[in-house]
Write an enzyme that holds these catalytic residues in place. Structure first.
Site, PDB file in Angstrom:
ATOM      1  N   GLY A  53      46.906  17.450 -31.897  1.00 52.01           N
ATOM      2  CA  GLY A  53      45.870  18.087 -32.710  1.00 52.01           C
ATOM      3  C   GLY A  53      45.122  17.029 -33.507  1.00 52.01           C
ATOM      4  O   GLY A  53      44.422  16.220 -32.907  1.00 52.01           O
ATOM      5  N   SER A 120      49.123  12.089 -28.162  1.00 47.22           N
ATOM      6  CA  SER A 120      47.796  12.250 -28.735  1.00 47.22           C
ATOM      7  C   SER A 120      47.880  12.064 -30.251  1.00 47.22           C
ATOM      8  O   SER A 120      48.339  11.024 -30.712  1.00 47.22           O
ATOM      9  CB  SER A 120      47.227  13.614 -28.326  1.00 47.22           C
ATOM     10  OG  SER A 120      45.852  13.692 -28.577  1.00 47.22           O
ATOM     11  N   TRP A 121      47.472  13.039 -31.057  1.00 43.85           N
ATOM     12  CA  TRP A 121      47.673  12.932 -32.505  1.00 43.85           C
ATOM     13  C   TRP A 121      49.167  12.776 -32.829  1.00 43.85           C
ATOM     14  O   TRP A 121      49.526  12.102 -33.799  1.00 43.85           O
ATOM     15  CB  TRP A 121      47.099  14.143 -33.233  1.00 43.85           C
ATOM     16  CG  TRP A 121      47.673  14.334 -34.602  1.00 43.85           C
ATOM     17  CD1 TRP A 121      48.574  15.276 -35.000  1.00 43.85           C
ATOM     18  CD2 TRP A 121      47.411  13.520 -35.761  1.00 43.85           C
ATOM     19  NE1 TRP A 121      48.894  15.108 -36.335  1.00 43.85           N
ATOM     20  CE2 TRP A 121      48.190  14.045 -36.824  1.00 43.85           C
ATOM     21  CE3 TRP A 121      46.599  12.409 -35.999  1.00 43.85           C
ATOM     22  CZ2 TRP A 121      48.174  13.495 -38.106  1.00 43.85           C
ATOM     23  CZ3 TRP A 121      46.581  11.863 -37.276  1.00 43.85           C
ATOM     24  CH2 TRP A 121      47.358  12.397 -38.314  1.00 43.85           C
ATOM     25  N   ASP A 274      42.275   9.243 -18.807  1.00 39.12           N
ATOM     26  CA  ASP A 274      42.290  10.041 -20.026  1.00 39.12           C
ATOM     27  C   ASP A 274      40.904   9.977 -20.659  1.00 39.12           C
ATOM     28  O   ASP A 274      40.466   8.914 -21.111  1.00 39.12           O
ATOM     29  CB  ASP A 274      43.353   9.486 -20.978  1.00 39.12           C
ATOM     30  CG  ASP A 274      43.592  10.365 -22.198  1.00 39.12           C
ATOM     31  OD1 ASP A 274      42.658  11.076 -22.612  1.00 39.12           O
ATOM     32  OD2 ASP A 274      44.708  10.321 -22.736  1.00 39.12           O
ATOM     33  N   HIS A 302      44.733  13.395 -19.864  1.00 38.43           N
ATOM     34  CA  HIS A 302      45.302  13.363 -21.219  1.00 38.43           C
ATOM     35  C   HIS A 302      46.485  14.297 -21.421  1.00 38.43           C
ATOM     36  O   HIS A 302      47.390  13.989 -22.180  1.00 38.43           O
ATOM     37  CB  HIS A 302      44.198  13.715 -22.225  1.00 38.43           C
ATOM     38  CG  HIS A 302      44.641  13.671 -23.650  1.00 38.43           C
ATOM     39  ND1 HIS A 302      44.910  12.486 -24.312  1.00 38.43           N
ATOM     40  CD2 HIS A 302      44.880  14.673 -24.553  1.00 38.43           C
ATOM     41  CE1 HIS A 302      45.277  12.756 -25.551  1.00 38.43           C
ATOM     42  NE2 HIS A 302      45.267  14.067 -25.733  1.00 38.43           N
TER      43      HIS A 302
END
Length: 329
Positions: A53, A120-121, A274, A302
């Site tokens: 996120g 990711s985050w 990605d 991703h």
């Protein structure tokens, strides 16, 4: 990597579904209540899973990257999303609040050191947590690295990714007047915090659809509408964090502080194609992190659900389990 991984479903590489043996809600400063769960073996190798996120929340599939007979799997919904409350709340919701929450969870569960697993985050947060508490991270397993730099944000919200997905970008940008498109994060942020529920939901779904459309190399077409509650939390929290540059001291802070984790071993699993978090960031990190091994996955984007990425992540958790004693768990 399994050469046939890109032709299989990611589920084929995962462990069977597992239910939590512990679920709790923790009261934390700032008026937030965060959902925490544990699965697997209570005496196993401890691992904390950090979702993406910001604002994505955890899913049951995230439990399945670890052998439940070997791991004590800890998941939590970060402030403002998933089963944590207040939903979509941004007051008292910064990177450093989340780092403090991870430490509170570790202390409450009586864990000395653990594996930190994030994509990711979640990879951003894993790196920042490990740099803040290097004595607590025994191993880092990262996927789709995002370093929270202005260059990365400019790529995704400033027209870089749009060069490959002009149709999706048109859907995303058309909702913003032309004179505001020089700062798409700011333009969306104003609307996502307008106080008008219907307007916020409309822009939240558009924000989420843009990201979803680019997440997987195997998916083509519009990202589709996410449920309103999910989209609102996801979009509001992302725009809140991105508008504030991740609440970091300076651009490039994570790379600047890579020396703080030089002793921590880890694996970076990165899709070569990605479009959300291009491989340049993972490459730059691995160049500076002497004990971080980069695994570039061909024909992968991703998403955690990319078959090749899931296969490599499961391979990584199996390898860590075999080396648990040597790694100091």
């Amino acid at each position: 990597m399994d050469r046939n991984a890109s032709h299989k479903s990611a589920v084929q590489y995962l462990y069977p579904p597992v239910d939590p043996f512990d679920q709790r809600v923790m009261e934390v400063p700032g008026g937030h209540r965060i959902y925490v769960e544990q699965c697997g073996d209570p005496g196993g190798i401890p691992v904390i899973v950090l979702h993406g996120g910001p604002g994505g929340g955890c899913s049951p599939a995230m439990r399945r990257y670890f052998d439940p007979a070997e791991y004590r799997i800890v998941l939590f919904d970060q402030r403002g999303c998933g089963r944590s409350r207040p939903h979509a709340g941004v007051e008292g919701n910064t990177t450093w609040d989340l780092v403090a929450d991870i430490e509170r969870i570790r202390a409450e569960l009586g864990i000395e050191r653990w594996m930190v697993f994030g994509g990711s985050w979640g990879a951003t947060l894993a790196l920042i947590y490990a740099q803040a508490h290097p004595e607590r991270a025994a191993y880092l397993a990262l996927r789709g690295v995002f370093l929270m730099t202005q260059a990365e944000l400019q790529w995704f919200y400033g027209g870089g990714a749009a060069q490959f997905f002009p149709d999706q970008w048109e859907r995303f940008s058309a909702l913003i007047p032309a004179d505001e498109r020089g700062d798409m994060i700011g333009a969306y942020h104003r609307r996502l915090f307008s106080g008008d529920s219907a307007l916020e939901t409309r822009y939240a779904r558009a924000w989420t659809a843009w990201e979803n459309a680019l997440a997987s190399i195997s998916h083509e077409g519009p990202g589709g509408d996410s449920p309103a509650d999910y989209a609102r939390a996801f979009a509001r929290l992302e725009s809140h964090y991105f508008a504030n540059a991740g609440f970091l001291e300076e651009d490039g802070q994570i790379l600047r502080d890579t020396g703080l984790i030089s002793h921590i071993p880890g694996t970076v699993v990165q899709g070569r194609y990605d479009m959300i978090c291009p491989p340049a960031s993972a490459w730059a990190l691995s160049e500076r992190w002497s004990r971080g091994e980069l695994k570039l996955i061909g024909m992968a984007g991703h998403a955690l659900s990319e078959p090749g990425i899931s296969a490599e992540l499961v391979r990584t958790t199996k390898a860590v389990a075999r080396q648990a004693e040597r790694l100091g768990f």
